[in-house]
Design an enzyme around this catalytic site. Structure first.
Site, PDB file in Angstrom:
ATOM      1  N   ASN A   1       0.860  -1.311  -0.029  1.00  0.00           N
ATOM      2  CA  ASN A   1      -0.237  -0.026   0.078  1.00  0.00           C
ATOM      3  C   ASN A   1       0.834   1.159   0.001  1.00  0.00           C
ATOM      4  OD1 ASN A   1      -1.933   2.202   0.605  1.00  0.00           O
ATOM      5  ND2 ASN A   1      -1.977   1.411   2.680  1.00  0.00           N
ATOM      6  N   TRP A   2       0.892   1.912  -1.061  1.00  0.00           N
ATOM      7  CA  TRP A   2       1.930   3.156  -1.221  1.00  0.00           C
ATOM      8  C   TRP A   2       1.228   4.020  -0.468  1.00  0.00           C
ATOM      9  CZ3 TRP A   2       3.713   2.604  -7.020  1.00  0.00           C
ATOM     10  CH2 TRP A   2       4.666   1.739  -7.179  1.00  0.00           C
ATOM     11  N   LYS A   3      -0.042   4.226  -0.179  1.00  0.00           N
ATOM     12  CA  LYS A   3      -0.489   5.436   0.208  1.00  0.00           C
ATOM     13  C   LYS A   3      -0.141   6.742  -0.717  1.00  0.00           C
ATOM     14  CE  LYS A   3       0.459   3.423   4.751  1.00  0.00           C
ATOM     15  NZ  LYS A   3       0.180   3.814   6.108  1.00  0.00           N
TER      16      LYS A   3
ATOM     17  N   HIS B   1      -9.508   1.409   4.973  1.00  0.00           N
ATOM     18  CA  HIS B   1      -8.253   1.440   5.528  1.00  0.00           C
ATOM     19  C   HIS B   1      -8.674   2.472   6.868  1.00  0.00           C
ATOM     20  CE1 HIS B   1      -4.283   2.570   6.381  1.00  0.00           C
ATOM     21  NE2 HIS B   1      -3.884   1.712   5.768  1.00  0.00           N
TER      22      HIS B   1
ATOM     23  N   GLU C   1      -6.871   4.656   7.871  1.00  0.00           N
ATOM     24  CA  GLU C   1      -6.523   6.235   7.820  1.00  0.00           C
ATOM     25  C   GLU C   1      -8.129   6.868   6.732  1.00  0.00           C
ATOM     26  OE1 GLU C   1      -2.993   5.735   5.491  1.00  0.00           O
ATOM     27  OE2 GLU C   1      -1.917   5.146   7.588  1.00  0.00           O
TER      28      GLU C   1
ATOM     29  N   GLU D   1      -5.789  -4.970  10.337  1.00  0.00           N
ATOM     30  CA  GLU D   1      -4.945  -3.986  10.863  1.00  0.00           C
ATOM     31  C   GLU D   1      -5.084  -3.383  11.906  1.00  0.00           C
ATOM     32  OE1 GLU D   1      -2.710  -2.598   6.799  1.00  0.00           O
ATOM     33  OE2 GLU D   1      -4.466  -1.538   6.966  1.00  0.00           O
TER      34      GLU D   1
ATOM     35  N   GLY E   1       2.239   2.018  10.835  1.00  0.00           N
ATOM     36  CA  GLY E   1       2.918   3.030  10.765  1.00  0.00           C
ATOM     37  C   GLY E   1       3.838   3.356  11.963  1.00  0.00           C
TER      38      GLY E   1
ATOM     39  N   SER F   1       3.108  -2.739  10.350  1.00  0.00           N
ATOM     40  CA  SER F   1       4.507  -2.574  10.406  1.00  0.00           C
ATOM     41  C   SER F   1       5.315  -3.723  10.502  1.00  0.00           C
ATOM     42  CB  SER F   1       5.017  -2.193  12.099  1.00  0.00           C
ATOM     43  OG  SER F   1       4.483  -0.672  12.492  1.00  0.00           O
TER      44      SER F   1
ATOM     45  N   GLY G   1       4.719   1.084   4.861  1.00  0.00           N
ATOM     46  CA  GLY G   1       6.183   1.669   4.845  1.00  0.00           C
ATOM     47  C   GLY G   1       6.715   0.687   3.945  1.00  0.00           C
TER      48      GLY G   1
HETATM   49  C1  PEP Z   1      -0.791   0.111   6.172  1.00  0.00           C
HETATM   50  O1  PEP Z   1      -1.082   1.031   5.803  1.00  0.00           O
HETATM   51  O2  PEP Z   1      -1.842  -0.490   5.732  1.00  0.00           O
HETATM   52  C2  PEP Z   1       0.320  -0.317   7.030  1.00  0.00           C
HETATM   53  C3  PEP Z   1       0.170  -1.390   7.249  1.00  0.00           C
HETATM   54  O3  PEP Z   1       1.215   0.484   7.004  1.00  0.00           O
HETATM   55  P1  PEP Z   1       2.544   0.035   7.782  1.00  0.00           P
HETATM   56  O4  PEP Z   1       3.005  -1.180   7.209  1.00  0.00           O
HETATM   57  O5  PEP Z   1       3.514   1.264   7.320  1.00  0.00           O
HETATM   58  O6  PEP Z   1       2.325  -0.110   9.258  1.00  0.00           O
END
Ligand code: PEP
Length: 244
Positions: free
Chosen positions: A7-9, A92, A94, A162, A168, A207, A229
């Site tokens: 997931n590049w966001k 998600h 966010e 998640e 993050g 993470s 990330g």
């Molecule tokens: C995500 O944004 O779905 C995610 C899992 O981010 P990260 O791996 O950076 O925690």
């Protein structure tokens, strides 16, 4: 075979996206898993072209639930489909937190994605306060039941667990904690989808790094990972994608 989604966001221009895919492909030639990339809308088409026939699925990170209309700044499922998206992340954390998306809105998006022929990846997970208050099961149950409300019993969908406190933050859930949550999610999925619920992939997100993926994939109901990330760098994403 597991499913590893990056997931590049809101990172990477079109140019950077193409460079990434060019660097990634040789690193995942003997990959044991499915590799999916969730890219910004502007990079969708170039990524689809660059990854064509190379076994990497390209998808989006959000969509609107309406077919079309006066919704400035939004994008419709049919537009994503035409742009070559094979899947879309929905709900998600966010989107839930920053953009105030409700379970009802997310359910409508899931229904629309299925209607236009895009696989919805429903993201669910409890916040730190909810876990500390012992409410995580209640939250997961509500987000899964409501999020999949408009999904037919035989639909092909993906669930991503998640925990919000792990996204993050570098604080990955232990494989044991993640596995417990996945077993619970599986129970909800089978009570909602019947037999189909047994085969719906449940991915862990929060993470995930190259040195932590292996232990996660060893757990029974962890069928892959959603990676934020660590998906921005082709080497670290390839190391995760190549894990067994
Ligand atoms: C995500 O944004 O779905 C995610 C899992 O981010 P990260 O791996 O950076 O925690």
């Amino acid at each position: 075979m597991s499913i590893i989604i990056g997931n590049w966001k809101m990172y990477k221009t079109r140019h950077q996206a193409v460079e990434f895919i060019k660097a990634l492909l040789p690193l995942i030639q003997n990959c044991p898993n499915e590799v999916w990339l969730s890219v910004p809308f502007t990079s969708l088409q170039v990524c689809v072209e660059e990854a064509k026939g190379k076994g990497v699925k390209i998808g989006a990170q959000n969509m609107n639930e309406a077919s079309e209309g006066a919704f400035t700044g939004e994008i419709a499922g049919q537009m994503l489909k035409e742009g070559g998206a094979e899947f879309v992340l929905l709900g998600h954390s966010e989107r839930r937190k920053i953009f105030h998306e409700t379970d009802e809105m997310i359910a409508a998006k899931v229904g629309k994605a299925l209607e236009v022929g895009i696989t919805p990846v429903l993201c669910v997970g409890e916040t730190e306060e909810e876990r500390e208050g012992g409410e995580e099961k209640e939250v997961l149950q509500r987000q899964i039941f409501q999020g999949f409300q408009k999904a037919p019993k035989d639909a092909y969908v993906i669930l991503a667990y998640e925990p919000v406190w792990a996204i993050g933050t570098g604080k990955m859930a232990t494989p044991k904690l993640a596995a417990e949550a996945h077993v619970f999610c599986r129970k909800i999925l089978t009570s909602h989808f019947g037999k189909n619920g047994k085969s719906i992939p449940i991915l862990y997100g929060g993470s995930v790094k190259p040195d932590t993926i292996q232990a996660l994939l060893k757990e029974n109901d962890i069928n892959g990972a959603l990676v934020g990330g660590a998906s921005l760098d082709p080497k670290s994403f390839a190391a995760i994608a190549n894990a067994r």
